[in-house]
Design an enzyme around this catalytic site. Structure first.
Site, mmCIF file in Angstrom:
data_model
loop_
_atom_site.group_PDB
_atom_site.id
_atom_site.type_symbol
_atom_site.label_atom_id
_atom_site.label_comp_id
_atom_site.label_asym_id
_atom_site.label_seq_id
_atom_site.Cartn_x
_atom_site.Cartn_y
_atom_site.Cartn_z
ATOM 1 N N ARG A 98 0.857 -1.203 0.000
ATOM 2 C CA ARG A 98 0.000 0.000 0.000
ATOM 3 C C ARG A 98 0.887 1.245 0.000
ATOM 4 N NH1 ARG A 98 -4.663 -1.604 4.369
ATOM 5 N NH2 ARG A 98 -4.143 -3.806 4.344
ATOM 6 N N LEU B 51 -4.754 0.003 -4.442
ATOM 7 C CA LEU B 51 -5.817 -0.809 -5.042
ATOM 8 C C LEU B 51 -7.194 -0.184 -4.869
ATOM 9 C CD1 LEU B 51 -4.616 -4.362 -3.895
ATOM 10 C CD2 LEU B 51 -4.388 -3.330 -6.162
ATOM 11 N N HIS C 137 -6.587 -14.514 14.209
ATOM 12 C CA HIS C 137 -5.148 -14.733 14.116
ATOM 13 C C HIS C 137 -4.853 -16.199 14.397
ATOM 14 C CE1 HIS C 137 -5.133 -10.282 14.653
ATOM 15 N NE2 HIS C 137 -4.270 -10.416 13.653
ATOM 16 N N ASP C 138 -3.598 -16.527 14.282
ATOM 17 C CA ASP C 138 -3.147 -17.921 14.433
ATOM 18 C C ASP C 138 -3.864 -18.673 15.556
ATOM 19 O OD1 ASP C 138 -0.622 -19.980 14.252
ATOM 20 O OD2 ASP C 138 -1.093 -19.519 16.331
ATOM 21 N N ILE C 139 -3.901 -18.083 16.723
ATOM 22 C CA ILE C 139 -4.454 -18.783 17.888
ATOM 23 C C ILE C 139 -5.932 -19.144 17.676
ATOM 24 C CG2 ILE C 139 -5.106 -16.673 19.181
ATOM 25 C CD1 ILE C 139 -3.991 -18.084 21.708
ATOM 26 N N ASN C 140 -6.657 -18.292 16.966
ATOM 27 C CA ASN C 140 -8.076 -18.560 16.701
ATOM 28 C C ASN C 140 -8.238 -19.717 15.719
ATOM 29 O OD1 ASN C 140 -7.841 -15.160 16.567
ATOM 30 N ND2 ASN C 140 -8.971 -16.109 18.228
ATOM 31 N N TYR C 141 -7.380 -19.739 14.710
ATOM 32 C CA TYR C 141 -7.477 -20.800 13.697
ATOM 33 C C TYR C 141 -7.105 -22.142 14.327
ATOM 34 C CZ TYR C 141 -6.782 -16.445 11.073
ATOM 35 O OH TYR C 141 -6.844 -15.146 10.633
ATOM 36 N N ASP D 155 -0.438 -20.196 11.311
ATOM 37 C CA ASP D 155 0.074 -19.183 10.369
ATOM 38 C C ASP D 155 1.038 -19.790 9.355
ATOM 39 O OD1 ASP D 155 -1.275 -17.045 11.339
ATOM 40 O OD2 ASP D 155 0.449 -16.004 12.195
HETATM 41 C C1 LIG Z 1 -0.331 -13.800 14.961
HETATM 42 C C2 LIG Z 1 -0.130 -13.332 13.546
HETATM 43 C C3 LIG Z 1 -0.056 -11.871 13.439
HETATM 44 C C4 LIG Z 1 1.341 -11.417 13.648
HETATM 45 C C5 LIG Z 1 1.451 -10.033 13.113
HETATM 46 C C6 LIG Z 1 2.774 -9.424 13.482
HETATM 47 C C7 LIG Z 1 3.866 -10.126 12.711
HETATM 48 C C8 LIG Z 1 2.707 -7.930 13.234
HETATM 49 C C9 LIG Z 1 1.398 -7.262 13.757
HETATM 50 C C10 LIG Z 1 1.806 -5.862 14.213
HETATM 51 C C11 LIG Z 1 3.233 -5.698 13.693
HETATM 52 C C12 LIG Z 1 4.115 -4.662 14.348
HETATM 53 C C13 LIG Z 1 3.482 -3.271 14.225
HETATM 54 O O1 LIG Z 1 3.075 -3.002 12.875
HETATM 55 C C14 LIG Z 1 4.453 -2.173 14.729
HETATM 56 C C15 LIG Z 1 5.849 -2.260 14.118
HETATM 57 C C16 LIG Z 1 5.874 -1.795 12.675
HETATM 58 C C17 LIG Z 1 7.295 -1.822 12.115
HETATM 59 O O2 LIG Z 1 7.259 -1.453 10.746
HETATM 60 C C18 LIG Z 1 7.843 -3.265 12.229
HETATM 61 C C19 LIG Z 1 7.844 -3.706 13.666
HETATM 62 C C20 LIG Z 1 6.445 -3.654 14.294
HETATM 63 C C21 LIG Z 1 6.649 -3.919 15.801
HETATM 64 C C22 LIG Z 1 5.507 -4.697 13.664
HETATM 65 C C23 LIG Z 1 6.120 -6.112 13.778
HETATM 66 C C24 LIG Z 1 5.196 -7.172 13.201
HETATM 67 O O3 LIG Z 1 5.039 -6.996 11.807
HETATM 68 C C25 LIG Z 1 3.798 -7.105 13.878
HETATM 69 C C26 LIG Z 1 3.981 -7.472 15.370
HETATM 70 C C27 LIG Z 1 -1.222 -13.841 12.631
HETATM 71 O O4 LIG Z 1 -2.018 -14.624 12.984
HETATM 72 S S1 LIG Z 1 -1.159 -13.307 11.011
HETATM 73 C C28 LIG Z 1 -2.560 -14.077 10.246
HETATM 74 C C29 LIG Z 1 -3.665 -13.137 10.197
HETATM 75 N N1 LIG Z 1 -4.761 -13.646 9.436
HETATM 76 C C30 LIG Z 1 -4.778 -13.686 8.114
HETATM 77 O O5 LIG Z 1 -3.851 -13.294 7.436
HETATM 78 C C31 LIG Z 1 -6.030 -14.280 7.494
HETATM 79 C C32 LIG Z 1 -6.593 -13.486 6.337
HETATM 80 N N2 LIG Z 1 -6.664 -12.096 6.629
HETATM 81 C C33 LIG Z 1 -7.556 -11.559 7.479
HETATM 82 O O6 LIG Z 1 -8.412 -12.225 8.066
HETATM 83 C C34 LIG Z 1 -7.469 -10.068 7.655
HETATM 84 O O7 LIG Z 1 -6.640 -9.552 6.648
HETATM 85 C C35 LIG Z 1 -6.934 -9.664 9.029
HETATM 86 C C36 LIG Z 1 -5.563 -10.290 9.306
HETATM 87 C C37 LIG Z 1 -7.897 -10.066 10.128
HETATM 88 C C38 LIG Z 1 -6.739 -8.148 9.060
HETATM 89 O O8 LIG Z 1 -7.994 -7.536 8.838
HETATM 90 P P1 LIG Z 1 -8.092 -6.098 8.213
HETATM 91 O O9 LIG Z 1 -9.437 -5.568 8.532
HETATM 92 O O10 LIG Z 1 -6.931 -5.274 8.649
HETATM 93 O O11 LIG Z 1 -7.859 -6.360 6.659
HETATM 94 P P2 LIG Z 1 -8.820 -7.038 5.573
HETATM 95 O O12 LIG Z 1 -10.217 -7.186 6.042
HETATM 96 O O13 LIG Z 1 -8.181 -8.279 5.068
HETATM 97 O O14 LIG Z 1 -8.838 -5.968 4.411
HETATM 98 C C39 LIG Z 1 -7.669 -5.398 3.901
HETATM 99 C C40 LIG Z 1 -7.994 -3.943 3.591
HETATM 100 O O15 LIG Z 1 -6.823 -3.329 3.128
HETATM 101 C C41 LIG Z 1 -7.070 -2.812 1.827
HETATM 102 N N3 LIG Z 1 -5.845 -2.940 1.038
HETATM 103 C C42 LIG Z 1 -4.996 -3.984 1.003
HETATM 104 N N4 LIG Z 1 -3.984 -3.740 0.165
HETATM 105 C C43 LIG Z 1 -4.202 -2.521 -0.329
HETATM 106 C C44 LIG Z 1 -3.505 -1.696 -1.282
HETATM 107 N N5 LIG Z 1 -2.380 -2.079 -1.873
HETATM 108 N N6 LIG Z 1 -4.027 -0.487 -1.565
HETATM 109 C C45 LIG Z 1 -5.169 -0.051 -0.952
HETATM 110 N N7 LIG Z 1 -5.866 -0.772 -0.072
HETATM 111 C C46 LIG Z 1 -5.384 -1.989 0.231
HETATM 112 C C47 LIG Z 1 -8.184 -3.660 1.291
HETATM 113 O O16 LIG Z 1 -8.820 -3.027 0.220
HETATM 114 C C48 LIG Z 1 -9.056 -3.806 2.507
HETATM 115 O O17 LIG Z 1 -9.759 -2.601 2.710
HETATM 116 P P3 LIG Z 1 -11.323 -2.638 3.122
HETATM 117 O O18 LIG Z 1 -11.373 -3.270 4.494
HETATM 118 O O19 LIG Z 1 -11.726 -1.189 3.131
HETATM 119 O O20 LIG Z 1 -12.046 -3.454 2.107
#
Ligand SMILES: C[C@H](CCC[C@@H](C)[C@H]1CC[C@H]2[C@@H]3[C@H](O)C[C@@H]4C[C@H](O)CC[C@]4(C)[C@H]3C[C@H](O)[C@]12C)C(=O)SCCNC(=O)CCNC(=O)[C@H](O)C(C)(C)COP(=O)(O)OP(=O)(O)OC[C@H]1O[C@@H](n2cnc3c(N)ncnc32)[C@H](O)[C@@H]1OP(=O)(O)O
Length: 386
Positions: A36, A61, A126-130, A156
């Site tokens: 993004r 997007l 997230h992972d724990i839920n799945y 995950d």
């Molecule tokens: C336990 C793990 C999760 C671990 C995550 C950690 C690795 C990271 C979480 C927080 C991070 C830290 C934090 O960011 C702060 C620091 C930042 C720094 O840069 C780095 C260090 C950090 C400490 C950083 C470190 C780490 O990265 C973290 C600790 C999991 O279980 S992961 C598995 C999650 N589940 C899934 O992937 C399953 C499928 N996905 C989903 O169910 C959903 O995506 C989810 C995960 C629930 C999120 O829901 P969300 O509402 O946010 O998204 P979606 O509903 O999917 O919709 C996406 C929206 O985004 C729009 N979009 C996407 N791409 C684009 C684009 N290119 N342009 C424009 N828009 C875009 C898309 O259109 C959607 O928009 P709408 O909702 O309006 O339709």
């Protein structure tokens, strides 16, 4: 490399999809991570720690011009990995029916927690839920304690990232015969459930008859356990078969004839205490030298950095170092003719390769300039990151 020539578009997501993309890149695919643009100003390469070998394209997007760019990219791609909840891609006009119509060879991989259908398809998680919903979490943990999720490895990465990568190579293989792409519905609940097939299918042989933490392989048995050593480190014991168990007993200085039968679970709690008190009398290094070159199935529990420098792992080259000195695991498995060649370069900055990728996919410089002025794409100013 095995996947040379395969063009992958990975829409940026959290942990599982990045691993999936990294596996494909390690084995030779050309992976473009679609980021993004709005995040580009704040986030450099550190948002995705599994970006090895990828390039980044910053594309909005939500703008019609941006969605149109992805459609065009998909016409020239082999694989699309999308990590959003069901409905997101459809809202963007980028659902599988649209993209597969434009490119019938496309492999459209949908990596989600709950899958594309069902009551939870649109729920966050997230992972724990799945892991919980798969039934597996109920089996993990020690006796009389709450279930325990072991980091976010199982759903995950095992049931998600790896399973999705497997789905992609299976469908690429099939496409070589049929010439047709397809949609992969990779649900992490189902992926981790599938990963646990042994657990399900071994119920009939009584492996899981006892409550959590009291069975042979879930820390119930004294010969399948972790023990603390006198220097505060740990040893892992996995001496299941009698011939290996006998070597464990010998190494511990015990006499097998004076102990309860190995598989008599009534004796397990007492045996555990006995083993624990013996392990606590020597250091990890001392136990390593006692058990080295035996088949007692006893190994040290190593910290990550110690794993990388352990003699066995060094002999095999199991860990690699990139140009920044960062150490990480070598891609697995090792292939004899076409092994993975992981990139040594630093991870990409968001938008770093936008122009290069668009040119490669057939966009003209004029089109790129227009997309940029429309804010559909972002060209990263590298100097800002240096
Ligand atoms: C336990 C793990 C999760 C671990 C995550 C950690 C690795 C990271 C979480 C927080 C991070 C830290 C934090 O960011 C702060 C620091 C930042 C720094 O840069 C780095 C260090 C950090 C400490 C950083 C470190 C780490 O990265 C973290 C600790 C999991 O279980 S992961 C598995 C999650 N589940 C899934 O992937 C399953 C499928 N996905 C989903 O169910 C959903 O995506 C989810 C995960 C629930 C999120 O829901 P969300 O509402 O946010 O998204 P979606 O509903 O999917 O919709 C996406 C929206 O985004 C729009 N979009 C996407 N791409 C684009 C684009 N290119 N342009 C424009 N828009 C875009 C898309 O259109 C959607 O928009 P709408 O909702 O309006 O339709």
């Amino acid at each position: 490399m095995a996947l040379s020539g395969v063009r992958v578009l990975e829409l940026a997501g959290l942990a599982p999809a990045p691993l999936c993309g990294m596996i494909l890149a390690d084995f030779g695919a050309k992976v473009v991570r679609v980021d993004r643009p709005s995040r580009a100003a704040a986030v450099s390469a550190d948002g995705d720690v599994q970006a090895r070998g990828k390039r980044s394209l910053a594309l909005d997007l939500k703008r019609p011009q941006g969605a149109a760019v992805l459609r065009r990219l998909c016409r020239g791609a082999d694989v699309l990995i999308e990590p959003f909840r069901h409905g997101v891609m459809e809202r963007l006009g980028l659902g599988p029916e649209v993209l597969l119509q434009e490119n019938p060879r496309l492999i459209y991989a949908r990596l989600t927690g709950f899958g594309q259908t069902g009551k939870y398809a649109k729920s966050a998680g997230h992972d724990i839920n799945y892991l919980a919903l798969s039934g597996v979490l109920s089996k993990l943990g020690r006796k009389n304690e709450n279930p325990y999720a072991p980091v976010n490895l199982l759903a995950d990465f095992g049931g998600g990232g790896v399973m999705c990568a497997l789905g992609i190579v299976i469908t690429l293989f099939e496409r070589a015969r049929s010439g047709r792409g397809q949609v992969i519905d990779a649900s992490m609940v189902e992926g981790v459930a599938y990963l646990s097939s042994f657990l399900w299918k071994s119920q009939k042989v009584g492996l899981w008859n006892e409550p959590r933490g009291k069975n042979l392989l879930d820390s119930g048995a004294p010969f399948y356990e972790v023990y603390r050593t006198s220097d505060g480190k740990f040893m892992a014991v996995g001496a299941i078969e009698p011939k290996f168990y006998n070597q464990l007993i010998k190494g511990l200085g015990l006499n097998v004839d004076e102990l309860p039968a190995q598989m008599s679970s009534f004796g397990w709690p007492e045996m555990k205490k006995k083993f624990a008190s013996i392990f606590a009398q020597k250091t990890q290094a001392e136990w390593c030298s006692i058990f080295e070159s035996t088949d007692a199935c006893v190994t040290p529990v190593l910290a990550l950095e110690d794993a990388a420098s352990h003699q066995h792992n060094k002999e095999r080259g199991s860990f690699i170092k990139n140009n920044q000195g960062e150490i990480s695991p070598r891609p697995a498995p090792v292939l004899s003719r076409t092994p993975a060649v992981p990139s040594c370069k630093r991870d990409p900055f968001i938008g770093e390769h936008t122009e290069e990728i668009l040119l490669e996919y057939g966009f003209t410089k004029q089109e790129i300039a227009k997309l940029c002025s429309d804010k559909a794409i972002e060209l990263k100013n590298l100097k800002a990151n240096l």
